[in-house]
Write a protein that holds these residues in place. Structure first.
Motif, short mmCIF file in Angstrom:
data_model
loop_
_atom_site.label_atom_id
_atom_site.label_comp_id
_atom_site.label_asym_id
_atom_site.label_seq_id
_atom_site.Cartn_x
_atom_site.Cartn_y
_atom_site.Cartn_z
N UNK A 122 29.41 14.21 61.45
CA UNK A 122 29.28 13.77 62.63
C UNK A 122 28.78 12.37 62.24
N UNK A 123 28.70 11.52 63.44
CA UNK A 123 28.31 10.14 63.51
C UNK A 123 27.07 10.06 64.57
N UNK A 124 26.09 9.50 64.25
CA UNK A 124 25.02 9.24 64.95
C UNK A 124 25.27 8.06 65.78
N UNK A 125 25.19 8.21 67.13
CA UNK A 125 25.45 7.05 68.00
C UNK A 125 24.05 6.38 68.45
N UNK A 126 22.79 7.16 68.68
CA UNK A 126 21.65 6.55 69.08
C UNK A 126 20.54 7.61 68.55
N UNK A 127 19.35 7.02 68.53
CA UNK A 127 18.23 7.77 68.25
C UNK A 127 16.83 7.19 69.01
N UNK A 140 19.77 7.59 61.67
CA UNK A 140 19.71 6.21 61.83
C UNK A 140 21.17 5.87 62.74
N UNK A 141 21.08 5.07 63.74
CA UNK A 141 22.30 4.83 64.86
C UNK A 141 23.63 4.41 63.52
N UNK A 142 24.69 4.64 64.22
CA UNK A 142 26.13 4.28 63.29
C UNK A 142 26.05 4.61 62.19
N UNK A 143 25.30 5.67 61.63
CA UNK A 143 25.49 6.36 60.35
C UNK A 143 26.14 7.60 60.53
N UNK A 144 26.95 8.09 59.39
CA UNK A 144 27.55 9.33 59.30
C UNK A 144 26.79 10.18 58.38
N UNK A 156 15.46 12.02 71.47
CA UNK A 156 16.85 12.26 71.78
C UNK A 156 17.69 11.89 70.67
N UNK A 157 18.87 12.71 70.39
CA UNK A 157 19.60 12.28 69.25
C UNK A 157 20.84 12.49 69.86
N UNK A 158 21.66 11.54 69.76
CA UNK A 158 22.97 11.23 70.24
C UNK A 158 23.99 11.11 69.04
N UNK A 159 25.16 12.00 69.22
CA UNK A 159 26.04 12.16 68.16
C UNK A 159 27.25 12.49 68.67
N UNK A 160 28.61 12.21 67.82
CA UNK A 160 29.93 12.42 67.97
C UNK A 160 30.49 13.33 66.96
N UNK A 168 24.10 15.25 73.01
CA UNK A 168 23.00 14.76 73.26
C UNK A 168 21.80 15.88 72.88
N UNK A 169 21.27 15.82 71.88
CA UNK A 169 20.19 16.82 71.51
C UNK A 169 18.63 16.25 72.14
N UNK A 170 18.06 17.01 72.86
CA UNK A 170 16.77 16.63 73.39
C UNK A 170 15.70 17.67 72.66
N UNK A 171 14.84 17.01 71.92
CA UNK A 171 14.10 17.69 71.06
C UNK A 171 12.90 18.25 71.75
#
Length: 465
Positions: A122-127, A140-144, A156-160, A168-171
């Motif tokens: 998965x790829x992280x879109x935003x943290x 980290x954003x834009x990291x796989x 909040x961790x947003x990933x593809x 979008x995971x809400x901790x």
């Protein structure tokens, strides 16, 4: 050729005499899925077997002989007193009934912890605000990344996912990946969006399986007693955890619907969902929300109705959505905009279909002193519940009436734009914790016009108190 029924009876015998191998167990599981009405027979058969053991043990006790208790896995074998052996045999067998029923009747989802998680890319879109630390994975954003699970303590961790869906995971939250498009949610809250061309996403919890049908939806497992599911767009299926078939789903939730599901697969309507427009956050727990509106309840008793009232703190502004799951929008009739006393009020999206509900009653409760405003269609005479309890402000606001999606004509943007229908604004001062009952809209006039009303609330300033 042996029939399914004959094979089922044969497998039950193997189960109780301990001669069942892995292939037999797999076939029994398949038969129990194929013929659900055999499941109770399976459980009863095993319980009878347990009681016979208990009775036999009692007879041995009277004869003065000792019994031996041997666990089915062969890991523990010890001599017990005659009474303890009898009790252990019965209790152990009955307990095995429950445990084996779980493992046999629920296929690969099994008990929630039975399926081995699988590493997934998965790829992280935003943290946003996710805690860092030596014992925590740093994202980290834009990291796989490749992992079989994700756990965050907050933020909040947003990933593809590699299969396409954006999650979008809400901790604090924790999920495990079971395959490329299937995840198990262990705790927390998430929002998932599945676009056309993405692989279908399945989210499993201890209560249900949520199967997306091309959608955006939210899942909240903040409490162990139930799972909350909210559909923002499209639709999802709610299935029993062991249901891997393509048959009819237990329940289908569509856009604007929300439900709470317990471990008995009982589905209950969620009436309120609070959403922050800019932050894309949501909650079904209105008690802890930032809105001046404490709750919105109605007298709908139709078990098939799962629509929720969407409460948007500060949501009253140009182009604000008027109805749940509709495109109608609030706009000022002139380009000078919405007046300050109304702008920024907490908005409630109602149901457009209630325009013909002559029995409707909506109870609105505020958590602090405030003004409650009702926007009512001017083409219909105001009902008595409105004229008796509210004051006419003399101000009118517009509702943009959208053209059909098939036309491809977009909604207009800004004050005074679009096909606007006039709505009169009525007001009422409300005390903290006071409940105000709104009634049914007037039925269609001679021209056939009828529109559901809307309402907003705004806290009083210190000068007004």
């Amino acid at each position: 050729m042996t029939s399914d029924r004959e094979r089922f009876v044969e497998l039950l015998s193997k189960l109780v005499d301990g001669s069942m191998d892995s292939r037999d167990r797999k076939q029994l599981r398949e038969l129990l899925h194929k013929e659900p009405h055999w499941r109770s027979e399976y459980a009863n058969y095993y319980q009878i077997h347990a009681l016979l053991h208990w009775q036999h043990a009692s007879q041995l006790d009277e004869s003065g002989e000792e019994g031996t208790n041997s666990r089915s896995d062969g890991r523990l074998s010890e001599k017990l007193t005659r009474w303890t052996w009898a009790a252990a045999a019965a209790v152990g067998a009955i307990a095995a009934t429950v445990l084996l029923s779980m493992s046999l009747m629920e296929d690969s989802p099994g008990p929630v912890a039975s399926v081995t998680p699988q590493p997934l890319g998965f790829q992280v879109l935003s943290v946003e605000g996710v805690p860092q630390g030596p014992q925590l994975v740093s994202y980290s954003p834009d990291q796989r990344y490749t992992s079989d699970r994700i756990a965050i303590e907050g933020g909040v961790l947003r990933l593809r996912m590699d299969s396409g869906p954006v999650v979008r995971l809400i901790g604090p939250s924790e999920v495990e990946f079971l395959d490329s498009a299937r995840m198990r949610m262990l705790k927390g809250k998430l929002t998932a969006r599945v676009e056309e061309g993405d692989e279908k996403l399945i989210v499993e919890t201890i209560h249900t399986r949520i199967v997306d049908l091309g959608t955006e939806f939210g899942v909240d497992l903040a409490e162990p007693t139930h799972t909350d599911v909210v559909v923002f767009e499209g639709a999802v299926e709610l299935r029993e955890r062991g249901d891997l078939t393509d048959g009819p789903a237990h329940t289908v939730l569509r856009e604007g619907e929300a439900a709470s599901i317990n471990d008995q697969m009982q589905v209950r309507r969620i009436e309120n969902v609070v959403m922050q427009e800019q932050e894309a956050s949501w909650t079904t727990k209105t008690v802890n929300s930032a809105s001046v509106i404490h709750s919105v309840r109605d007298n709908t008793r139709d078990p098939s109705s799962m629509f929720y009232y969407r409460i948007v703190p500060g949501g009253m502004h140009e182009d604000a959505t008027a109805y749940v799951a509709k495109r109608h929008q609030w706009n000022s009739l002139e380009d000078r905009g919405i007046p300050k006393w109304l702008e920024g009020a907490d908005l409630v999206e109602t149901f457009g279909g209630d325009r013909s509900n002559s029995d409707l009653e909506i109870d609105v409760r505020l958590r602090e002193p405030g003004m409650l405003y009702v926007m009512y269609h001017t083409r219909n005479a105001p009902p008595r519940w409105l004229t008796d309890s509210f004051q006419d402000t003399g101000f009118e606001i517009g509702m943009e009436y959208p053209r059909g999606l098939e036309t491809g004509i977009p909604m207009n943007v800004g004050a005074g734009q679009g096909r606007l229908l006039p709505f009169r604004v009525w007001q009422r001062r409300v005390a903290a914790s006071e409940t105000v009952t709104l009634g049914a809209p007037e039925q269609a006039n001679e021209n056939g016009d009828s529109m559901m009303y809307g309402f907003v609330a705004k806290g009083l300033s210190s000068e007004d108190l």
